[in-house]
Write a protein that holds these residues in place. Structure first.
Motif, PDB file in Angstrom:
ATOM      1  N   ALA A  73     -31.361  15.033 -33.474  1.00  0.00           N
ATOM      2  CA  ALA A  73     -30.452  14.608 -33.689  1.00  0.00           C
ATOM      3  C   ALA A  73     -30.142  15.367 -35.217  1.00  0.00           C
ATOM      4  O   ALA A  73     -28.246  16.337 -35.508  1.00  0.00           O
ATOM      5  N   ALA A  74     -30.749  14.861 -36.436  1.00  0.00           N
ATOM      6  CA  ALA A  74     -30.004  15.504 -37.298  1.00  0.00           C
ATOM      7  C   ALA A  74     -29.887  17.055 -37.517  1.00  0.00           C
ATOM      8  O   ALA A  74     -29.249  18.046 -38.003  1.00  0.00           O
ATOM      9  N   ALA A  75     -30.736  17.782 -36.990  1.00  0.00           N
ATOM     10  CA  ALA A  75     -31.363  19.042 -36.438  1.00  0.00           C
ATOM     11  C   ALA A  75     -29.610  19.641 -36.082  1.00  0.00           C
ATOM     12  O   ALA A  75     -28.886  20.737 -36.567  1.00  0.00           O
ATOM     13  N   ALA A  76     -29.517  19.141 -35.341  1.00  0.00           N
ATOM     14  CA  ALA A  76     -27.814  19.422 -34.187  1.00  0.00           C
ATOM     15  C   ALA A  76     -27.011  19.143 -35.332  1.00  0.00           C
ATOM     16  O   ALA A  76     -26.346  19.839 -35.253  1.00  0.00           O
ATOM     17  N   VAL A  77     -26.612  18.219 -36.338  1.00  0.00           N
ATOM     18  CA  VAL A  77     -25.393  17.947 -36.976  1.00  0.00           C
ATOM     19  C   VAL A  77     -25.734  19.748 -38.003  1.00  0.00           C
ATOM     20  O   VAL A  77     -24.702  19.913 -38.806  1.00  0.00           O
ATOM     21  N   ARG A  78     -26.892  19.706 -38.875  1.00  0.00           N
ATOM     22  CA  ARG A  78     -26.877  20.737 -39.639  1.00  0.00           C
ATOM     23  C   ARG A  78     -27.081  21.405 -39.168  1.00  0.00           C
ATOM     24  O   ARG A  78     -26.196  22.724 -39.666  1.00  0.00           O
ATOM     25  N   GLU A  79     -27.326  22.396 -38.192  1.00  0.00           N
ATOM     26  CA  GLU A  79     -27.178  23.711 -37.450  1.00  0.00           C
ATOM     27  C   GLU A  79     -25.553  23.377 -37.115  1.00  0.00           C
ATOM     28  O   GLU A  79     -25.379  25.123 -37.260  1.00  0.00           O
ATOM     29  N   VAL A  80     -24.908  22.608 -36.665  1.00  0.00           N
ATOM     30  CA  VAL A  80     -23.407  22.535 -36.586  1.00  0.00           C
ATOM     31  C   VAL A  80     -22.386  23.205 -37.293  1.00  0.00           C
ATOM     32  O   VAL A  80     -22.050  24.286 -37.508  1.00  0.00           O
ATOM     33  N   GLU A  81     -23.408  22.423 -37.991  1.00  0.00           N
ATOM     34  CA  GLU A  81     -21.871  23.040 -39.703  1.00  0.00           C
ATOM     35  C   GLU A  81     -22.854  24.152 -40.489  1.00  0.00           C
ATOM     36  O   GLU A  81     -22.046  25.034 -41.022  1.00  0.00           O
ATOM     37  N   GLU A  82     -24.262  24.313 -40.408  1.00  0.00           N
ATOM     38  CA  GLU A  82     -24.286  26.066 -40.543  1.00  0.00           C
ATOM     39  C   GLU A  82     -23.953  27.250 -39.530  1.00  0.00           C
ATOM     40  O   GLU A  82     -23.153  27.806 -40.594  1.00  0.00           O
ATOM     41  N   GLU A  83     -23.338  26.664 -38.623  1.00  0.00           N
ATOM     42  CA  GLU A  83     -23.207  27.801 -37.500  1.00  0.00           C
ATOM     43  C   GLU A  83     -21.733  27.999 -37.407  1.00  0.00           C
ATOM     44  O   GLU A  83     -21.062  29.405 -36.886  1.00  0.00           O
ATOM     45  N   CYS A  84     -20.907  27.142 -38.065  1.00  0.00           N
ATOM     46  CA  CYS A  84     -19.975  26.888 -37.113  1.00  0.00           C
ATOM     47  C   CYS A  84     -18.689  26.306 -38.227  1.00  0.00           C
ATOM     48  O   CYS A  84     -17.885  26.065 -38.199  1.00  0.00           O
ATOM     49  N   GLY A  85     -19.131  26.437 -39.108  1.00  0.00           N
ATOM     50  CA  GLY A  85     -18.351  24.978 -40.397  1.00  0.00           C
ATOM     51  C   GLY A  85     -18.646  24.472 -40.076  1.00  0.00           C
ATOM     52  O   GLY A  85     -17.754  23.397 -41.145  1.00  0.00           O
TER      53      GLY A  85
END
Length: 196
Positions: A67-79
């Motif tokens: 869950a943490a990775a999903a939230v972090r990656e979405v912000e990193e990859e598409c803001g």
């Protein structure tokens, strides 16, 4: 899977990986990536985590880093900033055993927040866009774009819904999918995939 409603049904945000990537170069994917060490620090009391873990069929502690990775990656990859409570469990795929690089992948989904805009903010992709799932599937069948089986199946499922809200309200059975190499009727090797 970041989803929203478009003019003719649900749309999903996708990215095309750059040609220099070691795994799946020039392949259309959903935003995402690996679990970082810091992702393991997500508290098990995080709002929405227990519900997500239940949908994933795992314990809360096991679901937390994903869950943490999903939230972090979405912000990193598409803001786009999401919360764990926004996430919905969709699928769990594992790379076939014969592959030299193997991945244990969870497909999660979330609605696009109305007050935000998705932008391609990663150097790992060279193109990003909102697409209708059926349009992208047709381009894949025509050989115009490359996609991996988990992406194809996820798009097929999304295409079956009339709205993003209906898709996000759906609670599919999430079980591990492990494609296996078998000999087809014509003697050629084919991947057999049993979906839950």
């Amino acid at each position: 899977m970041l989803v929203r409603d478009g003019g003719s049904g649900p749309e999903v945000y996708v990215q095309r990986r750059v040609a220099s990537m070691a795994f799946a170069p020039s392949t259309v994917v959903f935003p995402g990536g690996g679990v970082d060490p810091a992702d393991h620090a997500l508290p098990v009391s995080t709002p929405g985590l227990a519900e997500l873990a239940s949908a994933m069929g795992v314990g809360v502690a096991a679901a937390a880093p994903y869950a943490a990775a999903a939230v972090r990656e979405v912000e990193e990859e598409c803001g786009v900033r999401l919360s764990v409570a926004d996430l919905r469990g969709r699928a769990h795929w594992v790379t076939p055993e014969f592959e030299p690089r193997r991945y244990d992948t969870w497909i999660l989904a979330a609605g696009m927040p109305a007050d935000q805009e998705a932008t391609g903010t990663t150097t790992e992709s060279d193109h990003s866009a909102w697409v209708r799932p059926r349009d992208l599937l047709d381009r894949h069948i025509a050989g115009e774009v490359r996609m991996l089986p988990p992406t194809v199946v996820s798009l097929e499922q999304l295409a079956g819904f009339g709205s993003a809200a209906a898709f996000l309200a759906d609670r599919p059975v999430v079980a591990k999918v492990l494609p296996v190499l078998v000999v087809g009727a014509d003697g050629a090797p084919v991947l057999r995939t049993e979906l839950p």
